[in-house]
Write an enzyme that holds these catalytic residues in place. Structure first.
Site, short mmCIF file in Angstrom:
data_model
loop_
_atom_site.label_atom_id
_atom_site.label_comp_id
_atom_site.label_asym_id
_atom_site.label_seq_id
_atom_site.Cartn_x
_atom_site.Cartn_y
_atom_site.Cartn_z
N SER A 136 -14.09 -1.60 3.53
CA SER A 136 -13.71 -1.40 4.93
C SER A 136 -14.47 -2.33 5.86
O SER A 136 -15.63 -2.70 5.60
CB SER A 136 -13.98 0.05 5.33
OG SER A 136 -13.83 0.23 6.73
N GLN A 158 -10.31 -4.57 3.95
CA GLN A 158 -9.54 -3.90 5.00
C GLN A 158 -10.02 -4.36 6.37
O GLN A 158 -11.23 -4.38 6.64
CB GLN A 158 -9.69 -2.38 4.88
CG GLN A 158 -9.01 -1.59 5.98
CD GLN A 158 -9.93 -1.31 7.15
OE1 GLN A 158 -11.14 -1.31 7.02
NE2 GLN A 158 -9.35 -1.11 8.33
N ARG A 195 -11.73 13.76 15.93
CA ARG A 195 -12.39 14.32 14.74
C ARG A 195 -13.28 15.49 15.19
O ARG A 195 -14.47 15.33 15.49
CB ARG A 195 -13.23 13.25 14.05
CG ARG A 195 -12.57 11.86 13.97
CD ARG A 195 -11.60 11.72 12.85
NE ARG A 195 -10.94 10.42 12.86
CZ ARG A 195 -11.44 9.30 12.32
NH1 ARG A 195 -12.62 9.31 11.73
NH2 ARG A 195 -10.74 8.17 12.34
N LYS A 276 -1.40 -1.62 6.60
CA LYS A 276 -1.75 -0.23 6.30
C LYS A 276 -1.60 0.64 7.55
O LYS A 276 -2.14 0.31 8.61
CB LYS A 276 -3.19 -0.16 5.78
CG LYS A 276 -3.63 1.21 5.31
CD LYS A 276 -5.02 1.15 4.71
CE LYS A 276 -5.45 2.50 4.15
NZ LYS A 276 -5.61 3.53 5.18
N HIS A 300 -3.51 7.68 7.72
CA HIS A 300 -4.97 7.54 7.81
C HIS A 300 -5.68 8.81 7.31
O HIS A 300 -6.71 9.22 7.85
CB HIS A 300 -5.40 7.24 9.24
CG HIS A 300 -6.61 6.35 9.34
ND1 HIS A 300 -6.53 5.02 9.68
CD2 HIS A 300 -7.92 6.59 9.14
CE1 HIS A 300 -7.73 4.49 9.71
NE2 HIS A 300 -8.61 5.43 9.38
N GLY A 333 -3.59 12.50 0.93
CA GLY A 333 -3.33 13.78 0.29
C GLY A 333 -3.41 13.78 -1.23
O GLY A 333 -3.21 14.82 -1.85
N ILE A 334 -3.70 12.65 -1.84
CA ILE A 334 -3.70 12.58 -3.31
C ILE A 334 -4.96 13.22 -3.87
O ILE A 334 -6.08 12.79 -3.59
CB ILE A 334 -3.58 11.12 -3.78
CG1 ILE A 334 -2.23 10.54 -3.39
CG2 ILE A 334 -3.80 11.02 -5.29
CD1 ILE A 334 -2.08 9.06 -3.62
N GLY A 354 -8.89 7.92 -1.28
CA GLY A 354 -10.06 7.80 -0.42
C GLY A 354 -10.98 8.99 -0.57
O GLY A 354 -12.11 8.87 -1.04
N ARG A 355 -10.51 10.16 -0.16
CA ARG A 355 -11.38 11.34 -0.24
C ARG A 355 -11.78 11.64 -1.68
O ARG A 355 -12.93 12.02 -1.94
CB ARG A 355 -10.69 12.56 0.38
CG ARG A 355 -10.67 12.56 1.90
CD ARG A 355 -10.10 13.86 2.42
NE ARG A 355 -10.10 13.91 3.87
CZ ARG A 355 -9.12 13.42 4.64
NH1 ARG A 355 -8.07 12.83 4.06
NH2 ARG A 355 -9.19 13.51 5.96
#
Length: 418
Positions: A136, A158, A195, A276, A300, A333-334, A354-355
């Protein structure tokens, strides 16, 4: 009548097979993790609340994130039968090169705040697994450090376009010089989303010590020990820090970026480019006409506009319109290899996590990221074998039904304008 007998001692002792105890606590924890949700639970125990919630949370009421995960849960697979699946090939071709698995590591900002090994752990694990790693603009390792950690693998960069554009374009030039093969231009962040977890936790860059953070740190001394005994956090694109993530993003980002900037970026980037943050069919078509190499359907991770489109729901329409002319990638969401298989079946060429990556990182550093990749890989292979397909190319929409809980409302025209 059941015949009974006096058990023989030898038979009893044969049953008493004790598993060898693993004295390494990290290895023991990671071995117990069978799913990404397991890694998340370990990460939550081992990471201060503010840092964990920065990863785990999303914008506003977090509806976008919940809906994205629900979309993957609301699928039904349709397997074939009597196919030889003694061997399956998980190799994907994406953006001009191979990946051993149909997913790569997504760009994440402020990564060393989650766990001190940060991007070095992610890049090293990705290289070992033969999948791409994305750094990133807001990363906490330099372009050159990531290249050193993953010298022979695929590294992607990115890009956020900052107010100080010379910084952004300078990073692009450095990434090209370091051999990064693809640029991901993120277009969904003119300003930061709300956030709310970060605000409630008082999460700032760098972390500020307060009574609350001290109380939260007491059961997690290893995190603070790592933080204070490792090199100071540095950000390639931020000349100053001090404030919440949202405040830093709002100060740094350029909300005036437009399609003209895409042309400018392509002048300084000589390789593949992916856009993206695409969230509708019209933009996907326009970008395809402009000749980009890939588009990433993404909201995102639910961290920007809450109630944004669910990428997995959007996927079939975008693939139908542009799938023959541009590579379509999906994220958000994966949490399971089955989510990845479903995405490929619905037309995606590749996916990003990502998460899941950060949960592994927080759970166990480099070894935790290795375990995350191993879990997703095992789930992908198992799902493919149970669907009875041997290659990713054999996955088709016929293998998946989207059982969308919103389908009945759309069918009745609820929420539509007349």
């Amino acid at each position: 009548m059941v015949q009974r007998q006096v058990p023989k001692p030898a038979d009893i002792f044969e049953l008493l097979q004790f598993k060898k105890f693993e004295f390494n606590g990290r290895k023991r924890r990671l071995a117990s993790a069978l799913t990404i949700h397991d890694l998340r639970r370990i990460a939550k125990r081992r990471t201060p609340a503010a840092a964990f919630d920065y990863t785990d949370g999303a914008a506003d009421d977090e509806l976008s994130l919940r809906r994205a995960r629900q979309a993957f849960e609301d699928i039904e697979f349709h397997p074939s039968i009597l196919r030889d699946v003694s061997h399956v090939d998980t190799t994907a071709q994406i953006l001009g090169g191979p990946s051993a698995l149909p997913f790569g590591i997504a760009p994440t900002g402020f990564t060393r705040l989650m766990q001190t090994e940060g991007e070095v752990a992610g890049a090293g694990a990705a290289g070992a697994a033969g999948i791409p790693f994305t750094l990133s603009t807001l990363g906490t390792a330099s372009i050159e450090t990531v290249k050193e950690a993953n010298p022979h693998g695929r590294n992607w960069f990115q890009l956020y376009v900052m107010n100080q554009r010379h910084i952004s374009f300078g990073l692009v030039e450095r990434a090209a010089a370091a051999g990064f093969d693809t640029l991901f231009f993120t277009v969904d962040t003119p300003i930061a989303g709300a956030r709310l977890r970060d605000k409630r936790n008082g999460f700032s860059i760098p972390p500020q010590i307060s009574v609350r953070t001290i109380a939260n740190a007491i059961p997690r001394p290893w995190w603070w020990w790592d933080f204070i005994t490792t090199p100071k956090l540095e950000f390639a694109s931020l000349s100053s820090t001090g404030g919440t993530v949202g405040e830093l993003l709002n100060a740094a980002m350029d909300p005036s970026i437009n399609f003209d900037d895409l042309a400018e970026i392509r002048k300084v980037w000589p390789h593949k480019i992916a856009i993206k943050g695409v969230q509708n069919v019209e933009d996907a078509k326009k970008l395809t006409d402009l000749g980009v190499d890939a588009i990433v359907l993404s909201n995102h991770g639910g961290r920007q506009l809450d109630r944004a489109p669910v990428p997995f729901h959007l996927l079939p329409d975008v693939v139908r319109e542009v799938g023959d002319d541009v590579e379509v990638i999906i994220d958000t969401g994966i949490m399971n290899g089955a989510d990845i298989v479903a995405s490929i079946a619905m037309g995606a060429k590749f996916t990003l996590v990502g998460r899941a990556y950060l949960y592994g990182l927080m759970a166990g550093g480099r070894e935790g990221v290795d375990r995350m990749i191993e879990i997703l890989s095992e789930q992908i292979v198992r799902t493919m074998k149970l669907l009875q397909v041997t290659t990713l190319d054999e996955l088709e929409p016929k293998h998946v039904t989207q059982l969308s809980r919103f389908a009945d409302l759309r069918a009745r025209g609820v929420g539509e304008r007349h």
